[in-house]
Enzyme design. Structure first.
Site, PDB file in Angstrom:
ATOM      1  N   LYS A 126       1.647  -7.186   3.272  1.00  0.00           N
ATOM      2  CA  LYS A 126       2.763  -6.796   2.401  1.00  0.00           C
ATOM      3  C   LYS A 126       3.836  -7.863   2.491  1.00  0.00           C
ATOM      4  O   LYS A 126       3.950  -8.560   3.502  1.00  0.00           O
ATOM      5  CB  LYS A 126       3.343  -5.450   2.849  1.00  0.00           C
ATOM      6  CG  LYS A 126       4.176  -4.760   1.788  1.00  0.00           C
ATOM      7  CD  LYS A 126       3.335  -3.968   0.798  1.00  0.00           C
ATOM      8  CE  LYS A 126       4.177  -3.421  -0.331  1.00  0.00           C
ATOM      9  NZ  LYS A 126       3.417  -2.518  -1.196  1.00  0.00           N
ATOM     10  N   ASP A 166       5.308  -4.436  -6.531  1.00  0.00           N
ATOM     11  CA  ASP A 166       5.768  -3.232  -5.830  1.00  0.00           C
ATOM     12  C   ASP A 166       7.161  -2.948  -6.398  1.00  0.00           C
ATOM     13  O   ASP A 166       7.505  -3.481  -7.472  1.00  0.00           O
ATOM     14  CB  ASP A 166       5.801  -3.449  -4.309  1.00  0.00           C
ATOM     15  CG  ASP A 166       6.038  -2.146  -3.535  1.00  0.00           C
ATOM     16  OD1 ASP A 166       5.123  -1.315  -3.486  1.00  0.00           O
ATOM     17  OD2 ASP A 166       7.139  -1.940  -2.994  1.00  0.00           O
TER      18      ASP A 166
HETATM   19  P1  NDP Z   1       9.403   0.379  -9.630  1.00  0.00           P
HETATM   20  O1  NDP Z   1      10.342  -0.662  -9.167  1.00  0.00           O
HETATM   21  O2  NDP Z   1       8.677   0.188 -10.911  1.00  0.00           O
HETATM   22  O3  NDP Z   1      10.141   1.798  -9.712  1.00  0.00           O
HETATM   23  C1  NDP Z   1      10.752   2.364  -8.600  1.00  0.00           C
HETATM   24  C2  NDP Z   1      11.442   3.640  -9.025  1.00  0.00           C
HETATM   25  O4  NDP Z   1      11.913   4.316  -7.871  1.00  0.00           O
HETATM   26  C3  NDP Z   1      12.661   3.367  -9.885  1.00  0.00           C
HETATM   27  O5  NDP Z   1      12.871   4.444 -10.736  1.00  0.00           O
HETATM   28  C4  NDP Z   1      13.777   3.257  -8.836  1.00  0.00           C
HETATM   29  O6  NDP Z   1      15.075   3.547  -9.330  1.00  0.00           O
HETATM   30  C5  NDP Z   1      13.338   4.322  -7.848  1.00  0.00           C
HETATM   31  N1  NDP Z   1      13.832   3.962  -6.508  1.00  0.00           N
HETATM   32  C6  NDP Z   1      13.576   2.809  -5.835  1.00  0.00           C
HETATM   33  N2  NDP Z   1      14.210   2.803  -4.649  1.00  0.00           N
HETATM   34  C7  NDP Z   1      14.868   3.964  -4.588  1.00  0.00           C
HETATM   35  C8  NDP Z   1      15.704   4.561  -3.620  1.00  0.00           C
HETATM   36  N3  NDP Z   1      15.996   3.921  -2.463  1.00  0.00           N
HETATM   37  N4  NDP Z   1      16.196   5.790  -3.876  1.00  0.00           N
HETATM   38  C9  NDP Z   1      15.899   6.430  -5.035  1.00  0.00           C
HETATM   39  N5  NDP Z   1      15.111   5.919  -5.991  1.00  0.00           N
HETATM   40  C10 NDP Z   1      14.613   4.706  -5.773  1.00  0.00           C
HETATM   41  O7  NDP Z   1       8.377   0.589  -8.407  1.00  0.00           O
HETATM   42  P2  NDP Z   1       6.939   1.246  -8.428  1.00  0.00           P
HETATM   43  O8  NDP Z   1       6.885   2.369  -9.398  1.00  0.00           O
HETATM   44  O9  NDP Z   1       5.945   0.162  -8.519  1.00  0.00           O
HETATM   45  O10 NDP Z   1       6.851   1.816  -6.932  1.00  0.00           O
HETATM   46  C11 NDP Z   1       7.283   3.127  -6.581  1.00  0.00           C
HETATM   47  C12 NDP Z   1       6.653   3.519  -5.266  1.00  0.00           C
HETATM   48  O11 NDP Z   1       5.235   3.496  -5.383  1.00  0.00           O
HETATM   49  C13 NDP Z   1       6.980   2.613  -4.064  1.00  0.00           C
HETATM   50  O12 NDP Z   1       7.009   3.383  -2.883  1.00  0.00           O
HETATM   51  C14 NDP Z   1       5.774   1.683  -4.035  1.00  0.00           C
HETATM   52  O13 NDP Z   1       5.595   1.119  -2.746  1.00  0.00           O
HETATM   53  C15 NDP Z   1       4.674   2.652  -4.384  1.00  0.00           C
HETATM   54  N6  NDP Z   1       3.437   2.051  -4.875  1.00  0.00           N
HETATM   55  C16 NDP Z   1       3.437   1.248  -5.986  1.00  0.00           C
HETATM   56  C17 NDP Z   1       2.259   0.722  -6.434  1.00  0.00           C
HETATM   57  C18 NDP Z   1       2.191  -0.057  -7.700  1.00  0.00           C
HETATM   58  O14 NDP Z   1       1.070  -0.368  -8.129  1.00  0.00           O
HETATM   59  N7  NDP Z   1       3.277  -0.370  -8.366  1.00  0.00           N
HETATM   60  C19 NDP Z   1       0.994   0.916  -5.709  1.00  0.00           C
HETATM   61  C20 NDP Z   1       1.082   1.851  -4.609  1.00  0.00           C
HETATM   62  C21 NDP Z   1       2.287   2.349  -4.207  1.00  0.00           C
HETATM   63  P3  NDP Z   1      16.106   2.332  -9.600  1.00  0.00           P
HETATM   64  O15 NDP Z   1      15.606   1.662 -10.831  1.00  0.00           O
HETATM   65  O16 NDP Z   1      17.410   3.018  -9.771  1.00  0.00           O
HETATM   66  O17 NDP Z   1      16.052   1.461  -8.379  1.00  0.00           O
END
Ligand code: NDP
Length: 445
Positions: A126, A166
């Site tokens: 990572k 991510d």
């Molecule tokens: P994105 O950046 O596309 O979206 C993240 C979302 O979560 C946004 O809506 C963001 O809001 C919100 N968010 C992020 N940090 C926080 C926080 N500290 N508190 C509240 N809301 C938060 O990321 P992904 O959708 O790709 O990833 C989301 C999760 O899924 C993560 O845990 C990631 O590790 C996991 N994941 C992702 C994969 C992928 O293929 N993308 C694969 C496997 C797991 P804002 O815009 O306001 O920051």
């Protein structure tokens, strides 16, 4: 835990002081594998667990770049190459101000077992940075990504380490990083996944984590003799995972009523209008509260955590780590939740998991339920190696098959080791066994 595992845990805490998310991730796995070590004393003798909790390599580096005002900015970059026993390191790059070594290590550690479950040959790693792409111009994001890759490129490669997206790293960031890698290495290879479709990306990769989550939860529903039809679903986040989980759940008849971002959440009892959310988030990079401008019947609530007070049948946390604590889990249970599937990495605290499991809620842990993203990244690597591109339907069918295989591994491992129905234990045990056996075969390395 056994005395041996307690001693491993103590060492992890002492050696990695202050990295509380990493401690949490390690503890959950160690608690699950106790029955495995009872059956396999050779893993203790060969110090497999002691070796597993120590990354093979961790890289920390300076990322200097110039902002639009001409000011020099300095961020910190990370890549943790945790375990390569079953394949090249594989795992995303997180760009978020909360990133520090402990976050990258927890994610890298989880990735080892998740990747082992996918049935594809990929190790765990990572990376990331405390850079925040939010509010930055495209030029600033490009300047950061180019500087980040100028150091990272020497440590990665299509057979060594293949990063992906991510939080904060989407198609735009992957594009800038790939461009810089190509320039520095003078090679066009599948060194990153989540690439654009015109230059080596795989169809279905964008949708894969969200779709895979829904495929996994479908199996949980089937085991309870039910399905998505008419179920009220609350999903946190509104990024990549949340959007495509919403899309797939809606296509199966679910009523997704809430989404969030880090500022707050919206509730639309008539069902979230996903086209509007995609335009808002994917095109305009706006805030979720703006959804209510065009949907007056929806309500916006400031502060993201209270999303778990919205009554639902199924909860899919898809935002970030530790977003559901024990109290919030208890509220979900009181309001009737029956299924929880983790789309984000480690979104439930240990207290939350215990609350769900003790209340009879079916609980699908992240390392199994959200493995569809990295599994499809592995399919992207295969296509790149073959210089071929499969159709959307072909990749989606493979993804679906992989999620079913992951679910089967979890249920079977749990049953074999006396924890029937416990998908957390099942995922940890099945992932651990594959990696441990491979490490044994490679000798002390
Ligand atoms: P994105 O950046 O596309 O979206 C993240 C979302 O979560 C946004 O809506 C963001 O809001 C919100 N968010 C992020 N940090 C926080 C926080 N500290 N508190 C509240 N809301 C938060 O990321 P992904 O959708 O790709 O990833 C989301 C999760 O899924 C993560 O845990 C990631 O590790 C996991 N994941 C992702 C994969 C992928 O293929 N993308 C694969 C496997 C797991 P804002 O815009 O306001 O920051």
């Amino acid at each position: 835990m056994s005395q041996y595992l307690d001693s491993v845990m103590e060492k992890v805490v002492a050696r990695n002081a202050g990295e509380k998310e990493f401690h949490q991730a390690v503890k959950e796995v160690l608690e699950s594998i106790e029955p495995v070590l009872e059956k396999h004393p050779e893993f203790i003798r060969e110090k497999i667990v002691d070796r597993l909790v120590e990354p093979e390599r961790q890289i920390m580096f300076r990322v200097p770049w110039v902002d639009d005002q001409g000011e020099v900015q300095v961020n910190r970059g990370f890549r943790v190459q945790f375990n390569s026993a079953i394949g090249p390191y594989k795992g995303g790059i997180r760009l978020h101000p909360s990133v520090y070594l402990g976050i990258i290590k927890f994610l890298g550690f989880e990735q080892i077992f998740k990747n082992a479950l996918t049935t594809t040959p990929i190790g765990g790693g990572k990376g990331g940075s405390d850079f925040d792409p939010k509010g930055k111009s495209n030029r600033e994001v490009m300047a950061f990504c180019q500087s980040f890759m100028t150091e990272l490129w020497r440590h990665i490669g299509p057979d060594t380490d293949v990063p992906a997206g991510d939080i904060g790293t989407g198609a735009r960031e992957i594009g800038y990083m790939f461009g810089q890698y190509k320039r520095l290495s003078n090679t066009f290879t599948g060194v990153l996944t989540g690439k654009g479709l015109d230059w080596g990306g795989s169809l279905t990769r964008t949708e894969a984590t969200g779709y895979g989550l829904v495929y996994y939860v479908t199996r949980m529903l089937q085991d309870a003799n039910t399905d998505w039809n008419g179920k009220k679903v609350v999903i946190s986040g509104s990024g990549n995972v949340a959007i495509y989980a919403t899309q797939k759940a809606q296509s199966l008849g679910a009523n997704v009523i809430a989404l969030s971002d880090s500022n707050g959440y919206v509730v639309d009892e008539s069902g979230i209008d996903l086209a509007a959310v995609r335009e808002l988030k994917e095109v305009r990079r706006g805030r979720i509260r703006e959804y209510c401008d065009s949907h007056p019947s929806a309500q916006y609530f400031e502060g993201c955590r209270n999303i778990w007070t919205v009554p639902c049948n199924i909860a899919l946390p898809c935002a970030t780590q530790n977003e559901i604590n024990g109290d919030e889990a208890a509220i979900l249970v009181k309001n009737g939740v029956k299924f929880v599937g983790e789309g984000a990495n480690m979104p439930s605290t240990p207290e939350a998991i215990a609350t769900f499991q003790e209340s009879g809620v079916a609980f699908g842990p992240a390392k199994a339920a959200n493995a569809g993203g990295v599994a499809t990244s592995a399919l992207e690597m295969s296509q790149n190696s073959m210089r071929l591109a499969w159709s959307f339907e072909e990749v989606d069918a493979k993804l679906h098959g992989i999620m079913n295989a992951i679910y089967d591994q979890c249920t079977q491992a749990a049953e074999t080791y006396g924890k029937k129905g416990d998908l957390v234990a099942g995922a940890n045990i099945a992932g651990f066994l594959k990696v441990a056996r491979s490490m044994m075969a490679h000798g002390v390395v």
